[in-house]
Design a protein around this motif. Structure first.
Motif, short mmCIF file in Angstrom:
data_model
loop_
_atom_site.label_atom_id
_atom_site.label_comp_id
_atom_site.label_asym_id
_atom_site.label_seq_id
_atom_site.Cartn_x
_atom_site.Cartn_y
_atom_site.Cartn_z
N VAL A 23 1.35 4.86 -9.53
CA VAL A 23 1.70 4.00 -8.39
C VAL A 23 2.48 4.81 -7.34
CG1 VAL A 23 3.06 2.00 -7.67
CG2 VAL A 23 1.69 1.89 -9.76
N ALA A 24 3.42 5.64 -7.80
CA ALA A 24 4.22 6.43 -6.88
C ALA A 24 3.36 7.39 -6.06
CB ALA A 24 5.29 7.21 -7.65
N LEU A 25 2.38 8.01 -6.72
CA LEU A 25 1.49 8.94 -6.00
C LEU A 25 0.63 8.20 -5.00
CD1 LEU A 25 0.48 11.32 -8.92
CD2 LEU A 25 1.57 12.01 -6.77
N CYS A 26 0.16 7.00 -5.35
CA CYS A 26 -0.62 6.19 -4.40
C CYS A 26 0.22 5.83 -3.18
CB CYS A 26 -1.13 4.92 -5.08
SG CYS A 26 -2.47 5.19 -6.24
N GLU A 27 1.47 5.45 -3.41
CA GLU A 27 2.34 5.08 -2.30
C GLU A 27 2.67 6.28 -1.43
OE1 GLU A 27 5.64 3.22 -4.22
OE2 GLU A 27 4.60 1.28 -4.44
N GLU A 28 2.82 7.44 -2.05
CA GLU A 28 3.16 8.65 -1.31
C GLU A 28 2.00 9.13 -0.45
OE1 GLU A 28 3.46 13.27 -2.51
OE2 GLU A 28 4.74 11.93 -3.69
N LEU A 86 -3.83 -1.38 -13.17
CA LEU A 86 -2.86 -1.55 -12.08
C LEU A 86 -3.44 -2.38 -10.94
CD1 LEU A 86 -1.46 2.09 -12.08
CD2 LEU A 86 -0.16 0.03 -12.67
N ASP A 87 -4.74 -2.22 -10.68
CA ASP A 87 -5.41 -3.05 -9.68
C ASP A 87 -5.37 -4.52 -10.10
OD1 ASP A 87 -7.27 -3.28 -7.25
OD2 ASP A 87 -8.48 -4.18 -8.85
N GLY A 88 -5.62 -4.77 -11.38
CA GLY A 88 -5.57 -6.14 -11.88
C GLY A 88 -4.19 -6.76 -11.78
N GLN A 89 -3.15 -5.91 -11.82
CA GLN A 89 -1.77 -6.39 -11.68
C GLN A 89 -1.36 -6.53 -10.21
OE1 GLN A 89 0.52 -3.44 -13.78
NE2 GLN A 89 -0.37 -3.96 -15.79
N GLY A 90 -2.24 -6.08 -9.30
CA GLY A 90 -1.93 -6.16 -7.88
C GLY A 90 -1.00 -5.09 -7.38
N ARG A 91 -0.83 -4.01 -8.15
CA ARG A 91 0.13 -2.97 -7.76
C ARG A 91 -0.50 -1.89 -6.89
NH1 ARG A 91 3.62 -0.74 -12.50
NH2 ARG A 91 4.87 -0.13 -10.69
N ILE A 92 -1.80 -1.67 -7.05
CA ILE A 92 -2.54 -0.74 -6.19
C ILE A 92 -3.88 -1.40 -5.87
CG2 ILE A 92 -1.44 1.37 -7.02
CD1 ILE A 92 -4.93 0.71 -8.18
N GLU A 93 -4.63 -0.78 -4.97
CA GLU A 93 -5.97 -1.28 -4.65
C GLU A 93 -6.99 -0.24 -5.05
OE1 GLU A 93 -8.56 -2.85 -0.79
OE2 GLU A 93 -6.43 -2.38 -0.60
N ARG A 94 -7.89 -0.62 -5.91
CA ARG A 94 -8.92 0.30 -6.40
C ARG A 94 -9.97 0.50 -5.32
NH1 ARG A 94 -11.04 3.95 -9.12
NH2 ARG A 94 -11.62 3.77 -11.31
N VAL A 95 -10.31 1.76 -5.01
CA VAL A 95 -11.37 2.08 -4.06
C VAL A 95 -12.32 3.05 -4.74
CG1 VAL A 95 -9.93 1.69 -2.03
CG2 VAL A 95 -10.05 3.99 -3.03
N HIS A 96 -13.49 3.26 -4.14
CA HIS A 96 -14.48 4.15 -4.74
C HIS A 96 -13.91 5.55 -4.91
CE1 HIS A 96 -18.36 5.79 -5.80
NE2 HIS A 96 -18.21 6.72 -4.87
N GLY A 97 -13.87 6.02 -6.15
CA GLY A 97 -13.43 7.37 -6.43
C GLY A 97 -11.93 7.55 -6.54
N GLY A 98 -11.16 6.44 -6.40
CA GLY A 98 -9.72 6.61 -6.46
C GLY A 98 -8.97 5.31 -6.27
N ARG A 104 -5.80 3.16 -3.60
CA ARG A 104 -5.09 3.09 -2.33
C ARG A 104 -3.82 2.26 -2.52
NH1 ARG A 104 -8.88 1.38 2.24
NH2 ARG A 104 -9.12 -0.48 0.97
N SER A 105 -2.75 2.68 -1.86
CA SER A 105 -1.52 1.91 -1.87
C SER A 105 -1.75 0.54 -1.27
CB SER A 105 -0.43 2.65 -1.09
OG SER A 105 0.66 1.80 -0.81
N LYS A 106 -1.11 -0.47 -1.83
CA LYS A 106 -1.25 -1.82 -1.30
C LYS A 106 -0.71 -1.92 0.12
CE LYS A 106 -2.26 -5.20 -3.25
NZ LYS A 106 -3.52 -5.96 -3.37
N GLY A 107 0.19 -1.00 0.48
CA GLY A 107 0.77 -1.07 1.82
C GLY A 107 -0.03 -0.35 2.89
N VAL A 108 -1.08 0.38 2.52
CA VAL A 108 -1.79 1.19 3.49
C VAL A 108 -2.41 0.35 4.61
CG1 VAL A 108 -3.88 2.59 3.80
CG2 VAL A 108 -2.22 3.18 2.05
#
Length: 258
Positions: free
Chosen positions: A11-16, A43-55, A57-61
């Motif tokens: 999660v931290a790496l996605c946010e960074e 983590l996507d199921g928990q709503g903490r990140i957003e799953r995209v193709h191949g990786g 994305r931070s929810k805040g992007v």
């Protein structure tokens, strides 16, 4: 590494980074790509990140994107005192005899009023910056040698871009390059167009010392084109409005002066 610790790191790496690939996450954390994918799905199921193709994305992007390029006049009216503060700090590193590049944008324009009254070679691809320079007493007195880099003209930013400008900058040796930005998010520095970004990248690559000069409103934001990495910048000059967590994030890669 415990599963909870591993997922917190993901999660931290996605946010960074904003958006990051499975491969990069695997390499950064030293775990298999299969484990990364399984954790990202959870983590996507928990709503903490957003799953995209191949990786992932931070929810805040989505909320960080600059929606449109403001006009030159509009930019002048925004955060004027903060821009002047950052510009004053940046101009303080310039010494007699330096060859410098001043980039586009109103914060770099604000630097003109604070440049030292010593012999300098000043290069710019900004017509707005050049106009301020030629009207300055130090130019009239012969202390400053000016070079305007030409090319295709962008009306919105009052700047020259394109292969002619890029080739010219590639031949120069500069002590300092100062550039503005539309956003800093994760490890990347953003501008509004790829053409403008290529010019700024060429100027930064030509310099011994590389600086970003920006007001604090640009942190945590991104625009269309990422043109440089923070790890290749020496110092970010900004104002006191930068949040402590934003400053800490940037200082993982370069110095922050405010």
């Amino acid at each position: 590494m415990l599963k909870s610790e591993r997922q917190e790191s993901l999660v931290a790496l996605c946010e960074e980074r904003g958006t990051i690939s499975v491969r990069d996450l695997s390499r950064e954390l030293g775990i298999s790509e299969m484990t990364v994918r399984r954790d990202l799905d959870e983590l996507d199921g928990q709503g903490r990140i957003e799953r995209v193709h191949g990786g992932a994305r931070s929810k805040g992007v989505r909320q960080t994107l600059v929606r449109h390029e403001r006009s030159h006049v509009e930019k002048h009216e925004l955060n004027a005192a903060e821009k002047d503060h950052a510009a004053t700090l940046a101009a303080g590193v310039i010494e007699e005899g330096d060859a410098i590049y001043l980039g586009t944008g109103t914060t770099c324009e604000a630097m003109v009023a604070h440049l030292p009254a010593v012999p300098l070679k000043i290069v710019t691809s900004s017509l707005a910056v050049f106009t301020l320079l030629v009207a300055h007493p130090e130019y009239d007195s012969g202390l400053w040698d000016l070079c305007l880099i030409g090319g295709s003209y962008l009306k919105t930013t009052m700047a020259f871009v394109g292969p002619l400008a890029e080739d010219a900058l590639g031949t120069l040796g500069l002590a300092h390059a100062f550039v503005g930005t539309n956003g800093i998010l994760g490890t990347r520095i953003f501008g509004h167009t790829m053409a403008a970004g290529r010019i700024l990248r060429a100027a930064l690559d030509a310099a011994d010392n590389r600086y970003v000069v920006t007001d604090a409103s640009k942190f945590g934001r991104r625009d269309f084109s990422a043109f440089y990495e923070l790890r290749n910048i020496d110092t970010v000059f900004t104002d006191g409005g930068i949040a402590p967590d934003q400053r800490q994030a940037v200082e993982q890669y370069c110095r922050v002066v405010c």
